[in-house]
Write an enzyme that holds these catalytic residues in place. Structure first.
Site, PDB file in Angstrom:
ATOM      1  N   GLU A   1       0.795  -1.228   0.000  1.00  0.00           N
ATOM      2  CA  GLU A   1       0.000   0.000   0.000  1.00  0.00           C
ATOM      3  C   GLU A   1       0.833   1.286   0.000  1.00  0.00           C
ATOM      4  O   GLU A   1       0.531   2.225   0.716  1.00  0.00           O
ATOM      5  CB  GLU A   1      -0.950  -0.004   1.210  1.00  0.00           C
ATOM      6  CG  GLU A   1      -1.889  -1.177   1.214  1.00  0.00           C
ATOM      7  CD  GLU A   1      -2.870  -1.171   2.382  1.00  0.00           C
ATOM      8  OE1 GLU A   1      -4.068  -1.391   2.127  1.00  0.00           O
ATOM      9  OE2 GLU A   1      -2.448  -0.944   3.534  1.00  0.00           O
TER      10      GLU A   1
HETATM   11  C1  ACM Z   1      -1.896  -5.601   4.204  1.00  0.00           C
HETATM   12  O1  ACM Z   1      -2.942  -6.125   4.620  1.00  0.00           O
HETATM   13  N1  ACM Z   1      -1.866  -4.302   3.948  1.00  0.00           N
HETATM   14  C2  ACM Z   1      -0.711  -6.368   3.954  1.00  0.00           C
END
Ligand code: ACM
Length: 655
Positions: free
Chosen positions: A296
């Protein structure tokens, strides 16, 4: 096992029961034969202490020399640190004259100890081990639990008791998520502003980290640290803004989700910093593997910085994904220098990535396929997100090697195993246990036992037993919520009434809570939702009771169901009275009222069936409306008993 119930969890590869049993008496002692290893000796002592607690029989805790009732033999007792691929197999023979536990390593022997404790059964006035031969070894070498100490700090004692639970169900990796936008949680002596300015004072000292690593190793559990970069790293930038991609003053974040802040991958000083930090951390975490997150990272602060954009152009990096791939290559080289194998979440997957990097799957199974097709080893987590509140049964049905992918045997070998993920947006040290346990035990079985072990109902039967064993061991998934309810109700009696309500409820899913409550790190996590269990075993058992009654119309089952429904009605009325001067109970008028309605619905349905009278159409319609209303999200909790109730109503329509 000679007519006795098998409550082993995870189920061993092979269990052959025979006639007879071995009685636990004060004369029972344990010998480790020729093995001399302080971790093994401590594990044997703990096993005897737990056996004493389980049976009430006073036992010598210290191992004895020579031959004993329990004879443990370990082929190579030299290990002091668990490692990926270690031999974890063991065999266990119980006969009327004693127990022989054989293992290749001390870690296999520790698994054997856990199985031995799970074999103990009451008989007459005492306890016995049923005669049995067990051969056992794990299906996957990597069986983990990820704990997020970043978003909510988890005190050391929480981590330690979690390790006890992990060992009990034969897990062998604690993946410790130690840095987040909301906090940098490890003491760095080299860069003290990381925890000094990035943690609000909640961090593990280096001494505490060593304690956790040692405690884990003593239970056959590896500790893999995660320092999430280049995104999810706001807390680093509070003390070291020079690492940032955007010139700004940074603060520890209290909101969740994806933040734009990211390390600057174009500056050499960033890599010098990471080299220094990871070198220091490699000294604290002896495991061969090191997780760098990588998830992310949205690229916004990169694309918004002309210097970074120019760097991308100069290096022919066409977008932020390509820049992150460049960053990952640099980080991988740093970790190699410190003799560590890099792990990253799905997002690190890129054709340029060295094959030695392990891909940690959290997106769809196609990422598992993509990872192994590019030759990477993969750890599977996608269906094992504990924070999503998925049921034990659903997670049990998933597999680290998703069948839908049709992986070749060679590709399958690249799947090292799996990890359950306990992200901590919505948990604190007080509530985390009821989110991990007992569901974790079902996932542990999926990762340990043969792929053919698939009987979900049998899993639930054993899970109910294992859940009690785990709470007795020191976990608080049962006792914690009970304490919470006592706090809410202000009395033991009131908490019992609330417990009737929570036995029918479960938390809403992650997304619903996030949207309904707009949760941040500052949101109180001590209301009804926090003291309800995901996929409560009480609701599962209610479903079985309804199904059994509908099948047989047996009077005993009818009486049992009548009692349940009457409890609902009575508890709801009692809670109305308590709510008058208990504000924390008063907050749940909708669910309290619905509990009465559902109880009355059940009682009426049973009456119709008992009288063999078809329930009138207007009654049926009214119940359907009540069920539909009860199915709507309210007060952050949902009913876990509606489906069986619906089938009772349907059956009442045509008895
Ligand atoms: C995640 O759940 N952002 C690895």
């Amino acid at each position: 096992m000679s007519g006795q119930a098998n409550t082993l969890m995870p189920l061993p590869v092979a269990v052959h029961a025979s006639q007879g049993e071995f009685a636990i008496t004060p004369a029972v002692t344990l010998s480790l034969g020729e093995a001399h290893n302080s971790l093994l000796e401590a594990a044997a002592r703990r096993m005897m202490e737990r056996l004493q607690m389980q049976t009430g029989v006073a036992l010598a805790h210290d191992p004895v020399a020579g031959v004993a009732a329990f004879n443990v033999s370990v082929a190579d007792a030299s290990a002091t640190l668990p490692a990926l691929g270690m031999d974890e197999s063991y065999s266990l023979d119980v006969t009327s004259s004693g127990v022989a536990l054989k293992a290749e390593t001390i870690f296999g022997a520790m698994h054997g100890f856990e199985t031995l404790l799970q074999l103990v059964q009451p008989e007459g006035a005492g306890f016995v081990l049923p005669a049995v031969h067990i051969d056992d070894a794990p299906r996957f070498a990597w069986r983990g639990l990820m704990i997020d100490s970043g978003r909510h700090f988890m005190p050391e004692d929480v981590v330690l008791r979690t390790l006890d639970g992990m060992a009990a169900v034969k897990l062998n990796v604690l993946h410790w998520h130690l840095s987040e936008d909301q906090g940098f949680r490890v003491e760095s002596l080299k860069y003290p502003k990381l925890q000094g300015m990035g943690s609000n004072g909640d961090f593990y000292t280096q001494q505490q980290v060593r304690e956790v690593v040692q405690y884990a190793a003593a239970r056959g559990i590896r500790v893999v640290p995660e320092f999430d970069i280049p995104g999810h790293a706001t807390s680093w930038l509070v003390g070291y803004p020079e690492l940032a991609s955007k010139a700004a003053t940074y603060e520890v974040q209290t909101t969740f989700g994806v933040h734009d802040a990211a390390l600057d991958p174009t500056r050499e000083s960033t890599y010098m910093f990471l080299d220094g930090l990871f070198g220091e951390m490699a000294g604290l975490f002896p495991d061969e593997f090191f997780h760098i997150g990588g998830d992310e990272s949205n690229g916004k602060d990169w694309n918004g910085n002309p210097k970074i954009v120019a760097f991308m152009r100069e290096h022919s990096l066409k977008d932020s994904k390509a820049l992150q791939a460049y960053f990952n290559l640099r980080v991988e080289a740093i970790l190699k220098k410190h003799h560590r194998q890099m792990i990253g979440w799905d997002e690190v997957l890129h054709p340029d990535l060295p094959q030695s990097v392990v891909i940690h799957n959290w997106h769809g199974p196609e990422f598992v396929a993509e990872g192994v097709k590019q030759g990477h080893r993969v750890i599977y987590s996608q269906a094992f997100y504990l924070d999503h509140m998925t049921s034990s049964g659903e997670m049990y049905a998933a597999d680290p090697v998703p069948v839908s992918l049709n992986l070749t045997p060679e590709e399958q070998k690249l799947v090292l195993g799996g990890e359950a993920c306990m992200w901590s947006e919505h948990v604190t040290g007080f509530t985390i246990d009821s989110r991990i346990w007992p569901r974790m035990a079902a996932i542990a079985e999926r990762m340990w036992s043969p792929a053919t072990v698939r009987d979900t109902e049998d899993m639930y039967r054993r899970l109910a037993v294992e859940s009690l064993r785990l709470d007795a061991l020191g976990l608080t998934h049962i006792s914690g919520p009970q304490r919470g309810l006592r706090m809410m109700a202000g009395s033991v009696r009131g908490a019992e009434e609330l417990a009737v309500l929570t036995s029918t409820l479960q938390p809403v899913g992650f997304g619903e809570r996030y949207r309904m409550q707009k949760t941040t790190q500052l949101t109180p996590m001590d209301s009804l939702i926090d003291f309800t269990s995901p996929d409560p075993l009480s609701a599962h058992q209610f479903g079985l009771l309804v199904a059994a009654y509908l099948q047989s119309k047996d009077a005993t089952q009818k009486d049992a169901l009548t009692k349940v429904f009457q409890h609902w009605v009575d508890a709801s009325a009692a809670l109305d009275a308590i709510a008058v001067d208990h504000p924390l109970v008063a907050r749940y008028p909708v669910r309290r009222e619905q509990l009465i309605q559902l109880g009355q619905m059940g009682l009426a349905a049973l009456r119709y069936m008992d009288e063999k009278k078809a329930a009138p159409a207007d009654w049926i319609a009214a119940q359907k409306a009540l069920l539909a209303a009860a199915a709507k999200h309210a007060e952050l909790v949902e009913f876990a008993v509606l489906k069986p109730l619906g089938s009772l109503v349907d059956a009442a329509a045509k008895p």
